[in-house]
Enzyme design. Structure first.
Site, PDB file in Angstrom:
ATOM      1  N   SER A  55       0.646  -1.130   0.094  1.00  0.00           N
ATOM      2  CA  SER A  55      -0.072   0.054  -0.015  1.00  0.00           C
ATOM      3  C   SER A  55       1.005   1.141   0.149  1.00  0.00           C
ATOM      4  O   SER A  55       1.621   1.379  -0.948  1.00  0.00           O
ATOM      5  CB  SER A  55      -1.026   0.065   1.267  1.00  0.00           C
ATOM      6  OG  SER A  55      -1.877   0.971   1.105  1.00  0.00           O
TER       7      SER A  55
ATOM      8  N   LYS B 253     -12.938   9.201  -8.175  1.00  0.00           N
ATOM      9  CA  LYS B 253     -12.045  10.183  -8.178  1.00  0.00           C
ATOM     10  C   LYS B 253     -10.669  10.078  -7.404  1.00  0.00           C
ATOM     11  O   LYS B 253      -9.505  10.489  -7.778  1.00  0.00           O
ATOM     12  CB  LYS B 253     -12.482  11.589  -7.621  1.00  0.00           C
ATOM     13  CG  LYS B 253     -13.900  12.061  -8.768  1.00  0.00           C
ATOM     14  CD  LYS B 253     -14.533  13.224  -7.948  1.00  0.00           C
ATOM     15  CE  LYS B 253     -15.475  13.527  -9.028  1.00  0.00           C
ATOM     16  NZ  LYS B 253     -16.055  15.152  -8.293  1.00  0.00           N
TER      17      LYS B 253
END
Length: 429
Positions: A99, A141
């Site tokens: 991550s 987004k």
């Protein structure tokens, strides 16, 4: 003479510089655990120290399951602006740069991995803040923003842009050997010393221009995380923050129900403030928080209302569900472990049911103080008693009255209290 003074001055300056680590050292830090404000602050502060000491390079030994986007961006920004080369090394074997860690790896001037390590899975995950199911458009987004961000970083460092984007869009992960083959990492090394030896002579581009690394045989000076950052990192752990929150709530409740105890209120207040700090770095679900508070309310009502345990069971269920929802990220470092939730729920249930048991026993027990405490007590008639008289009971002399005549000296039993007059009868009568 002048030449001798110049040589002496040069030698003195060399000794001073050498003692400050210039340019014979590589500063390093170890990051093991979540990327959070504490770890970000530590890296930024340590990198500034390395720059000030004019170190040859700054080495980050990384092993992280990921963390917060804001903290990751702060670290990446400091690496991009660094005046010295930054080496990110996924180490030791078995470690990962998942991550947020994979983005930090991509941003480094030199990306290295130990055998048996992996990197990737950088897809952004939304956390709570009262919105259980994030808006799909908003998540798109966020994902596109993260994709553009990692693409720009990979492009600037000459790394695989397509894989970087894939790690965001598809949570792609990659092994150490494949990372080198696909231009995600620069090299694989089994140890920090081997890494520095392999990097010697490599040219890297930093903010001020290109520099050639001279790392072979250089001393590695580890910067240990200061107590301040260790403490902040510890309380930022979701499990610790959750326990602090529960301690804070119970401490304040205890102080409200027992004014003047002081200690529970002080501990509760401090714990609650620390929990609020942690939850600023770990966004939480308000629905989960309200369920936890509702569960505690059920516990309190169980003490006030006899529901035969229904409210207490409802409180435990509400507490468990709310705790699971509080930070609901499956398989994430930012999740509260089920073991912690079960222990807290069990302790809460035992505490409140223990209080309930004590309260019920207190209600069922005979009153032993005040006027009602005299009922059933035995005494002695000090005078003849009829409509009036004196009795000695419970170590005191009372005005007494009886519906039957009682002689002085006879034993009596109190049957009732009317103001300052006790109603009595003859013992055995």
């Amino acid at each position: 003479m002048r030449r001798a003074c110049a040589v002496a001055l040069f030698f003195l300056l060399y000794l001073v510089c050498a003692s400050q680590g210039y340019p014979n050292e590589v500063y390093s830090v170890k990051i093991q655990g979540a990327i959070n404000p504490a770890s970000a602050g530590f890296i930024v502060e340590s990198l500034a120290k390395a720059e000030k000491g004019k170190a040859e390079a700054f080495l980050i030994l990384l092993d992280t399951p990921g963390g917060l986007d804001t903290s990751m961006r702060e670290i990446v920004k400091s690496i991009m602006e660094s005046a010295i080369p930054v080496i990110v090394y996924v180490y030791p074997s078995g470690a990962r740069a998942a991550s947020a860690g994979s983005v930090i790896l991509l941003a480094s001037h030199v990306a290295a991995m130990a055998p048996g390590t992996n990197a990737g899975a950088a897809h952004p995950v939304s956390i709570g803040r009262g919105q259980e199911k994030p808006d799909k458009t908003m998540m798109e987004k966020v994902t596109k923003d993260a994709e553009a961000y990692v693409r720009s970083i990979a492009k600037q460092r000459g790394r695989n842009e397509e894989w970087a984007a894939k790690s965001v869009k598809e949570s792609a992960s990659i092994t150490a050997s494949d990372a080198v083959e696909q231009r995600v990492a620069d090299l694989v090394a089994t140890s920090p010393d081997e890494l520095l030896a392999n990097l010697d002579g490599r040219e890297v581009a930093i903010k001020k221009g290109k520099v050639v690394l001279k790392t072979r045989g250089k001393k590695i000076t580890e910067i240990v995380m200061p107590p301040k950052y260790r403490f902040l990192s510890y309380i930022s752990d979701p499990n610790v923050a959750y326990i602090l929150m529960m301690m804070g709530i119970y401490g304040i409740l205890f102080e409200i129900y027992s004014p003047g105890a002081i200690f529970p209120g002080v501990v509760g207040g401090i714990s609650l403030i620390l929990a609020l700090y942690a939850f600023q770095t770990i966004p939480i679900s308000f629905a989960g928080l309200f369920l936890i508070l509702l569960g505690i309310l059920f516990f309190i009502l169980e003490i006030k209302i006899v529901s035969h345990g229904v409210l207490g069971i409802a409180g435990i269920i509400s507490l468990v569900i709310g705790s699971i929802m509080l930070i609901d990220l499956p398989s994430s470092v930012l999740s509260i472990s089920y073991a912690t939730i079960i222990v807290v729920a069990a302790v809460s249930g035992i505490f409140f049911f223990g209080v309930i048991s004590y309260a019920i026993k207190a209600q069922l027990s005979r009153v032993k103080t005040g006027g009602e405490g005299l009922i059933g007590e035995e005494g002695v008639a000090r005078t003849d008693i009829g409509e009036s008289g004196k009795v000695f009971v419970h170590g005191e002399i009372w005005n007494g009255r009886s519906d039957e005549p009682i002689r002085e000296g006879e034993k009596i039993v109190v049957t009732g209290v009317q103001g300052l007059i006790v109603e009595v009868k003859r013992k055995g009568g």
